[in-house]
Motif scaffolding. Structure first.
Motif, PDB file in Angstrom:
ATOM      1  N   TYR A 239      41.902  39.828  44.737  1.00  0.00           N
ATOM      2  CA  TYR A 239      43.339  39.994  44.579  1.00  0.00           C
ATOM      3  C   TYR A 239      43.778  39.117  43.407  1.00  0.00           C
TER       4      TYR A 239
ATOM      5  N   LYS B 273      49.711  43.015  47.864  1.00  0.00           N
ATOM      6  CA  LYS B 273      48.825  42.198  47.029  1.00  0.00           C
ATOM      7  C   LYS B 273      48.367  43.024  45.838  1.00  0.00           C
TER       8      LYS B 273
ATOM      9  N   GLU C 226      40.628  48.056  48.076  1.00  0.00           N
ATOM     10  CA  GLU C 226      39.769  46.975  47.599  1.00  0.00           C
ATOM     11  C   GLU C 226      38.365  47.466  47.256  1.00  0.00           C
TER      12      GLU C 226
ATOM     13  N   VAL D 271      45.591  44.370  43.819  1.00  0.00           N
ATOM     14  CA  VAL D 271      44.179  44.642  44.084  1.00  0.00           C
ATOM     15  C   VAL D 271      43.476  45.070  42.804  1.00  0.00           C
TER      16      VAL D 271
END
Length: 539
Positions: A393, A206, A337, A208
């Motif tokens: 995301y 993903k 994250e 981030v």
């Protein structure tokens, strides 16, 4: 005396809190503005040394290169809303590209060079970069992956192909915009600074987002102009981003290298350049401790050695500490994250298995499956809150909501607990929990036992499904160089060290040259398991 992190505990809410953040820079300044002004303070200090390309840049040269990159982007009409792509090694001019983006308030999306064409295409189709910086080695792969995107300029950092790309030297010889100044961010420090990739061990990574928050500097305020920094990781790692930022802000000398990680080369760099600040992943530590040259290595210059991104055995930590001149090996816990470290352990001797206490500005709690907050020594999911904006995301609001709840708590997916002193212990990933004959267990329970074997360098344990018994434990083991360890030794050792039969290696073990890793260096448990099954099938 080790550094002490002050934590407080709210017994009613069952929340641990770090101390208040002390502001060292004006709170409205972007990371780019801080770096821009700090680089002008020490123009003649060495900014970076590339040991593989044999280049040296003083700070005014790096500053000038960054302004040229930023000016070139401006001349091409790039706006703060645009994205720049990076897929490159730690070569001489990559820091200037990063700083140029910071000066312009343009987020870059950094990918690992190991990604295949399909992964690159899927990730860049999310962010649609206007300009991509890569090595000539990756040019064709990047070109093919971005054929469907309009007006993408590809800049090569070296090994330039014949036609098609813009050589970085062309940009570095272009003029600096008159009266150049870094931009003021349109969204303030909530604006996205960079876009990195999640580990990708369970599918396509993903994208981030990382904000311009000051949180990324936590744990680095002790850096000075006398420090020599090294991190082998590239800009697609949070640690690579951290090192790039801190070397610019705190006027350190940064050593860079673009080779594949080599523990012997790493130790030579520490000795030759008297590196004082080092950040590594557990696999890099294990490789260092596992090579014959380690016992003669001089690591005495290091005054801060931080590691994270996974678990390192206590035995490996003890080996590393035996070569250091001070108690400076610190286990930190964080995740991409969060954009920074969440906890750090300055107390190895008292709490050798802990990832430490919560850093300033953060709150943490442990929750049950039902979402109830748990007290000390109760196992549950680790949740962390920094109270700051997170854009999530990129292009994926559904996964964003899973990661961060409406109360701004990040749900890490890691199982752990706090002890009564506020030290966090990470037990395992929730998704890695296994069940044998209806008894729950964690791969780390067995990994801890195997890592105690004197001939073991690294280990990865996983479950192999059996319709009768459930998850039968199996292990892939890397032995130390020069030893005669075999798979039966490992199976026997586990059996002798635990009375819990469900924790025996019912599916066996194999000895491997290395564990299989995701592009960011973390052990890929699933891929290692797949390899184990292949080996067993051939036997």
């Amino acid at each position: 005396m080790p550094y002490v992190l002050a934590n407080s505990y709210d017994a009613d809410l069952k929340i641990w809190s770090g101390s208040e953040i002390e502001e060292y820079f004006a709170p409205d300044l972007s990371i780019g503005e801080i770096i821009f002004h700090e680089m002008r303070r020490h123009p003649k200090l060495i900014a970076q040394i590339s040991t593989t390309e044999e280049t040296i840049l003083i700070r005014e040269e790096l500053h000038s290169n960054a302004m040229r990159v930023a000016s070139y982007m401006r001349s091409k009409g790039l706006l703060q809303s645009d994205i720049v792509g990076i897929i490159a090694r730690n070569t001489s001019h990559i820091p200037a590209v990063a700083y140029g983006c910071f000066f312009n308030g343009i987020a870059f999306h950094s990918l690992n060079i190991a990604y295949d064409r399909g992964t690159i295409e899927k990730l860049f189709s999310i962010t649609h970069p206007r300009m991509i910086f890569c090595d000539g080695d990756e040019y064709e792969k990047v070109r093919d992956a971005t054929r469907g995107m309009e007006d993408v300029e590809i800049v090569t950092m070296r090994n330039h192909p014949e036609g098609g790309s813009t050589p970085i030297e062309q940009i570095l010889s272009s003029p600096i915009e008159e009266n150049f100044r870094p931009v003021r961010l349109e969204q303030g420090i909530d604006q996205t600074l960079a876009i990195l990739c999640s580990s990708g061990t369970t599918g396509i990574p993903k994208a981030v987002t990382i904000t311009n928050s000051r949180q990324i500097l936590m744990g680095s305020y002790s850096l000075t102009t006398s420090d020599i920094q090294y991190c082998h990781n590239t800009l697609d790692w949070i640690t690579g981003l951290l090192t790039t930022i801190t070397s610019g802000i705190f006027s350190t000398t940064r050593i860079i290298a673009d080779n594949v990680f080599d523990p012997v080369h790493m130790m030579r760099l520490i000795e030759e350049y008297k590196i004082t600040w080092l950040i590594q992943g557990p696999s890099q530590m294990a490789q260092m401790a596992n090579c014959p040259e380690f016992e003669g290595a001089d690591l005495s210059s290091i005054r801060q050695f931080v590691f994270g991104g996974g678990r390192s055995s206590v035995e490996t930590q003890k080996q590393i500490r035996s070569r250091l001149s001070s108690d400076c090996l610190n286990f930190m816990y964080g995740f991409t994250e969060l954009g920074a470290m969440g906890t750090i352990n300055y107390h190895f001797d008292e709490k050798p298995n802990s990832v430490g206490r919560v850093v300033p500005g953060l709150k943490a709690k442990i929750i049950s499956e039902e979402g109830k907050s748990l007290g000390p020594n109760e196992l549950g999911e680790v949740c962390i809150r920094n109270g700051q904006y997170w854009a999530g995301y990129y292009g994926n609001p559904q996964e964003t909501r899973k990661m961060r709840d409406p109360q701004m708590w990040f749900h890490t997916g890691d199982l752990g607990y706090f002890d009564q002193d506020g030290f966090l212990y990470i037990v395992e990933r929730k998704k890695d929990m296994l069940k044998y004959q209806n008894i729950m267990y964690y791969p780390n329970d067995i990994e801890t036992i195997i890592s105690e074997m004197p001939d073991v360098a690294e280990v990865c344990v996983f479950g192999v499904w059996d319709q009768v018994y459930g998850d039968k434990a199996a292990a892939a083991v890397v032995k130390k160089q020069g030893t005669e360890l075999n798979a039966q030794d490992v199976e026997d050792y586990v059996k002798e060290r635990t009375d819990s039969k469900y924790k025996h290696l019912h599916e066996g073990a194999i000895i491997v040259e290395d564990l299989i890793r995701s592009p960011n260096g973390k052990t890929n448990r699933k891929a290692t398991k797949d390899y184990f099954l292949e080996v067993k099938e051939r036997q």
